[in-house]
Write a protein that holds these residues in place. Sequence first.
Motif, short mmCIF file in Angstrom:
data_model
loop_
_atom_site.label_atom_id
_atom_site.label_comp_id
_atom_site.label_asym_id
_atom_site.label_seq_id
_atom_site.Cartn_x
_atom_site.Cartn_y
_atom_site.Cartn_z
N VAL A 10 0.86 -1.19 0.00
CA VAL A 10 0.00 0.00 0.00
C VAL A 10 0.88 1.23 0.00
O VAL A 10 1.67 1.43 0.93
N ALA A 12 2.37 3.74 -3.41
CA ALA A 12 3.25 3.56 -4.58
C ALA A 12 4.21 4.73 -4.68
O ALA A 12 4.37 5.33 -5.73
N GLY A 13 4.83 5.08 -3.56
CA GLY A 13 5.83 6.15 -3.54
C GLY A 13 7.22 5.56 -3.61
O GLY A 13 7.44 4.46 -4.13
N ASP A 37 -2.67 5.78 -4.25
CA ASP A 37 -3.82 6.67 -4.48
C ASP A 37 -3.45 7.93 -5.27
O ASP A 37 -4.30 8.79 -5.48
N ALA A 82 -6.56 2.66 -0.35
CA ALA A 82 -6.88 1.57 0.58
C ALA A 82 -7.57 2.19 1.80
O ALA A 82 -7.11 3.22 2.31
N ALA A 108 3.34 1.18 3.05
CA ALA A 108 4.35 2.17 2.64
C ALA A 108 3.61 3.47 2.33
O ALA A 108 3.70 4.02 1.24
N LEU A 129 3.63 21.48 -0.45
CA LEU A 129 4.48 20.80 -1.43
C LEU A 129 4.86 19.41 -0.94
O LEU A 129 5.82 19.23 -0.20
N LEU A 276 7.19 0.41 6.18
CA LEU A 276 8.47 1.05 5.88
C LEU A 276 8.30 2.54 5.58
O LEU A 276 7.19 3.01 5.34
N SER A 295 13.34 10.26 4.62
CA SER A 295 14.40 10.40 3.61
C SER A 295 14.29 9.29 2.58
O SER A 295 13.74 8.21 2.85
C1 LIG Z 1 9.26 18.22 -1.92
C2 LIG Z 1 10.06 17.13 -1.25
C3 LIG Z 1 11.44 17.12 -1.38
C4 LIG Z 1 12.19 16.11 -0.77
N1 LIG Z 1 13.55 16.13 -0.90
C5 LIG Z 1 14.28 15.14 -0.33
C6 LIG Z 1 15.70 15.11 -0.48
O1 LIG Z 1 16.30 16.02 -1.08
N2 LIG Z 1 16.40 14.08 0.08
C7 LIG Z 1 15.76 13.07 0.74
O2 LIG Z 1 16.43 12.13 1.23
N3 LIG Z 1 14.42 13.08 0.92
C8 LIG Z 1 13.67 14.08 0.39
N4 LIG Z 1 12.30 14.08 0.54
C9 LIG Z 1 11.68 13.03 1.37
C10 LIG Z 1 11.41 11.76 0.58
O3 LIG Z 1 10.82 12.04 -0.65
C11 LIG Z 1 10.52 10.85 1.43
O4 LIG Z 1 11.20 10.56 2.61
C12 LIG Z 1 10.15 9.56 0.69
O5 LIG Z 1 9.36 9.85 -0.44
C13 LIG Z 1 9.43 8.62 1.61
O6 LIG Z 1 9.02 7.48 0.90
P1 LIG Z 1 7.73 6.67 1.36
O7 LIG Z 1 7.59 5.56 0.37
O8 LIG Z 1 7.79 6.37 2.79
O9 LIG Z 1 6.52 7.71 1.16
P2 LIG Z 1 5.99 8.44 -0.12
O10 LIG Z 1 7.03 8.55 -1.17
O11 LIG Z 1 5.35 9.69 0.35
O12 LIG Z 1 4.86 7.46 -0.69
C14 LIG Z 1 3.70 7.15 0.02
C15 LIG Z 1 2.57 6.96 -0.98
O13 LIG Z 1 1.50 6.27 -0.36
C16 LIG Z 1 0.29 6.82 -0.80
N5 LIG Z 1 -0.77 6.45 0.15
C17 LIG Z 1 -0.91 6.87 1.43
N6 LIG Z 1 -1.99 6.30 1.99
C18 LIG Z 1 -2.55 5.50 1.04
C19 LIG Z 1 -3.71 4.68 1.02
N7 LIG Z 1 -4.49 4.53 2.09
N8 LIG Z 1 -4.01 4.01 -0.12
C20 LIG Z 1 -3.21 4.14 -1.22
N9 LIG Z 1 -2.11 4.92 -1.26
C21 LIG Z 1 -1.79 5.60 -0.13
C22 LIG Z 1 0.61 8.30 -0.85
O14 LIG Z 1 -0.33 9.05 -1.59
C23 LIG Z 1 2.00 8.27 -1.48
O15 LIG Z 1 1.89 8.25 -2.88
C24 LIG Z 1 11.53 15.09 -0.03
C25 LIG Z 1 10.14 15.12 0.11
C26 LIG Z 1 9.40 16.12 -0.50
C27 LIG Z 1 7.91 16.14 -0.33
#
Ligand SMILES: Cc1cc2nc3c(=O)[nH]c(=O)nc-3n(C[C@H](O)[C@H](O)[C@H](O)COP(=O)(O)OP(=O)(O)OC[C@H]3O[C@@H](n4cnc5c(N)ncnc54)[C@H](O)[C@@H]3O)c2cc1C
Length: 408
Positions: A10, A12-13, A37, A82, A108, A129, A276, A295
Amino acid sequence: MSEDAGIVIVGAGQGGFQLAASLREMGFTGPVTLVGDEPGLPYQRPPLSKAYLKGEAGIEQLELRPAAFYADHAITRVEARAVGIDREERLLLLEGGASLPYAHLVLATGARNRPLPVPGRELGGVFYLRTRAEADALKAGLAGARHVVVVGAGFIGLEFAAVARALGHEVTVLEAAARPLARAVSPQMSAFFAEAHEAMGTKLRLGAGVVGLGGEGGRVTHVEATDGQAHPADLVLVGIGVTPNVELAAEAGLEVANGIVVDEELSTADPDISALGDAVAYPSVHAGAMARLESVQNAVDQARCIAARLTGKAVHYCAVPWFWSDQADLKLQIVGLSGPTDMAVLRGDPASRRFSVFRFHERRLTAIESVNRAADHMLGRRLLAGRPSLTPEEAADESFELKSLLAR
Ligand SMILES: Cc1cc2nc3c(=O)[nH]c(=O)nc-3n(C[C@H](O)[C@H](O)[C@H](O)COP(=O)(O)OP(=O)(O)OC[C@H]3O[C@@H](n4cnc5c(N)ncnc54)[C@H](O)[C@@H]3O)c2cc1C
């Protein structure tokens, strides 16, 4: 784990994508489903506040892989939100009534922006942002803006401020704390970035919390702050941190405490559910406590750790945390985790815009903050993966060869 049972992810980031890709790299041949989503292909967020915002990178540079990758690797993408987990039946419930069976579920879900808790927050011209959609809206808003106010001098706020200044906007940054980047870096590094942004022509107001937004005709015109001033604004970017997306876990009865609580293998108390990334609180050997990190490194390495476990190579998660931030021509890189009272030792001259700050707790190296000094950072990653014997005196002495430590 049975190969014919599916893994459902769950979110797709950054982390969700990496897990799907790593499962295939590590030889998992069962079904992999990535539920997200946000519309479109999985993408990376860092350029949103840097090259993408500036117009120097397009959508292709954001996307983690082209569409063909998912077909080639038999990764099923489902664009849906989800809304629940039925742990007994092992079903992920989707908005609209559909459900997906899982043999193993990985949360995730990342984090979401903290909304500005003041009157006027609903006015036009107020932006956040986190997502590509928000970056696109912000970019469009910037086109007509003159007075830009940034609320929060964290990484997102300062990266955006640097871009907005480069694009010729008048920029004021309001920060409630006494220094920028206060949660992440040493006072010395904060002072350097405060000066650097002032030198770019940004007005940085410290100790200035926002109490309200004023407007006319439904659009923001100024920001009222605790410094007693009304700062003119036709565009406001709010960057005051994020809240982890823990609701799915909490409602399914899993433990949540500033993040979805996982063990050293990134498993929740339910052996069929892992988690994660930004959404997770995990026992960190580097912090000596539970930690939740935001990060790319953390999301990617945690994804690899879970993929290894699900393909039969369980390991404890102990990757060295690292992070970067680009602000104009300054590349800040941080490796390790420091506490607020850790000693700060300068190596190099900040005036040269190429220096590092080494952090120590009771004479033990905990972190290195580097500006335009990638070699210190890369070495730090290797040092902090072991038991670094560097002393504060050696760190301060530029004639001391850091590389010699690797042979100790
Ligand atoms: C503008 C910006 C700049 C950044 N710059 C840096 C940088 O320079 N260096 C660095 O190390 N980090 C940076 N980061 C941080 C980094 O991008 C995040 O730490 C990283 O994306 C985390 O990954 P993740 O998979 O945990 O979450 P995310 O990448 O946020 O993915 C989570 C996904 O889950 C989806 N989701 C949530 N709930 C649900 C649900 N119930 N059903 C379906 N989908 C769902 C969300 O919509 C999202 O698409 C930055 C973040 C931002 C916003």
